[in-house]
Motif scaffolding. Sequence first.
Motif, PDB file in Angstrom:
ATOM      1  N   GLU A 181      38.825  36.344  44.063  1.00 58.39           N
ATOM      2  CA  GLU A 181      38.785  37.800  43.903  1.00 58.39           C
ATOM      3  C   GLU A 181      39.688  38.479  44.928  1.00 58.39           C
ATOM      4  O   GLU A 181      40.447  39.392  44.606  1.00 58.39           O
ATOM      5  CB  GLU A 181      37.346  38.283  44.065  1.00 58.39           C
ATOM      6  N   ARG A 237      43.357  37.951  44.018  1.00 55.15           N
ATOM      7  CA  ARG A 237      43.781  38.830  42.915  1.00 55.15           C
ATOM      8  C   ARG A 237      44.092  40.237  43.431  1.00 55.15           C
ATOM      9  O   ARG A 237      45.098  40.854  43.063  1.00 55.15           O
ATOM     10  CB  ARG A 237      42.687  38.903  41.842  1.00 55.15           C
ATOM     11  N   LYS A 288      47.225  40.289  45.536  1.00 56.18           N
ATOM     12  CA  LYS A 288      48.406  40.146  44.677  1.00 56.18           C
ATOM     13  C   LYS A 288      48.714  41.472  43.982  1.00 56.18           C
ATOM     14  O   LYS A 288      49.876  41.874  43.854  1.00 56.18           O
ATOM     15  CB  LYS A 288      48.175  39.037  43.656  1.00 56.18           C
ATOM     16  N   LEU A 312      47.346  33.421  39.082  1.00 58.91           N
ATOM     17  CA  LEU A 312      46.395  34.530  38.908  1.00 58.91           C
ATOM     18  C   LEU A 312      47.045  35.718  38.196  1.00 58.91           C
ATOM     19  O   LEU A 312      48.223  35.987  38.385  1.00 58.91           O
ATOM     20  CB  LEU A 312      45.869  34.971  40.285  1.00 58.91           C
TER      21      LEU A 312
END
Length: 309
Positions: free
Chosen positions: A280, A283, A286, A309
């Motif tokens: 999580e 993500r 990113k 991801l």
Amino acid sequence: MNQNTPIEDRIFASLLDDAGFKAVMADEVNKHLLIGLLNEVLPPHDSIVDIVQYLDREQGVETVNSKKTVLDLVCLTDDGRTIDIEIQRKKDAYFFQRCFYYAAGFYHRKLSKGDKYKDLKPVYVISFLAQSLPFEKENGKEPDKIITRYMMQEESSKIFAPTTIICIFAQLGRFNLKLEECKTRRDLLLYWFKYGDSYETPPQEIQDDPFMGEVAEACRIAGFSNEKLETYLLDMKTEIDYEWGLDCAREEGREEGREEGREEGREEGREEGREEKALETARNFKASGIAAEIIARCVGLPLETVLAL
């Protein structure tokens, strides 16, 4: 405004995290901000003109049995004073003792063989606490005072001894002003310490003060260099893992004496929780535009996983 904003959702680093404070205030580019901050909590007659050196935070032990000390930020002023700045988010019943221990170690190490005691310079420990000092409330004197200072004083006459060790505490657990109620720069600084990481843009009251506007921008995570960003994220991961470990230890202590057969299931659940949290966080990082290589190193995931991801 939500306090304790998850790191991956923050626009601004929190100055109440060790990692955030060091990323902003230990950067020599921001030395003027650190000096300004310290002068807001020091007595006016003790104000700082310049910081000439940032000192090693890891202190060597005095004997083989001595306790190793790693400090948050230590600096030396142009007049020879040592200042240790400590950040404490969690409640700690013995935090005052710890700060005095740090200061005493510095004071003891200020003289080498052949030096004179007249050459000793004062040592300050300046601490920013998310909570408050519990013994002050128990004592019942000035329980609402936000900044408290401790130094050597004769008991009955109240005569101050020569300056040796001073411990200063900014107790944010007692700071309850709303933004519109902040009248001084100190008020704004304490407010930003407590709530800055929950903002997406600095409020107008912060921007209207040139110094505070600089502080806010120095906390903007997107403005960190790649090297500073990686250090910050790694430090935050260490900080979060440490607190998570303490929480687990406390939970295990409460569970002690219950069925041992549940331990394997708890460990599996913890491992799954770690992996899901890492994914999580990766993500969100990113999505914030942080390079995959930095994310992989900081979160502890394989680069291939982050890229996918």
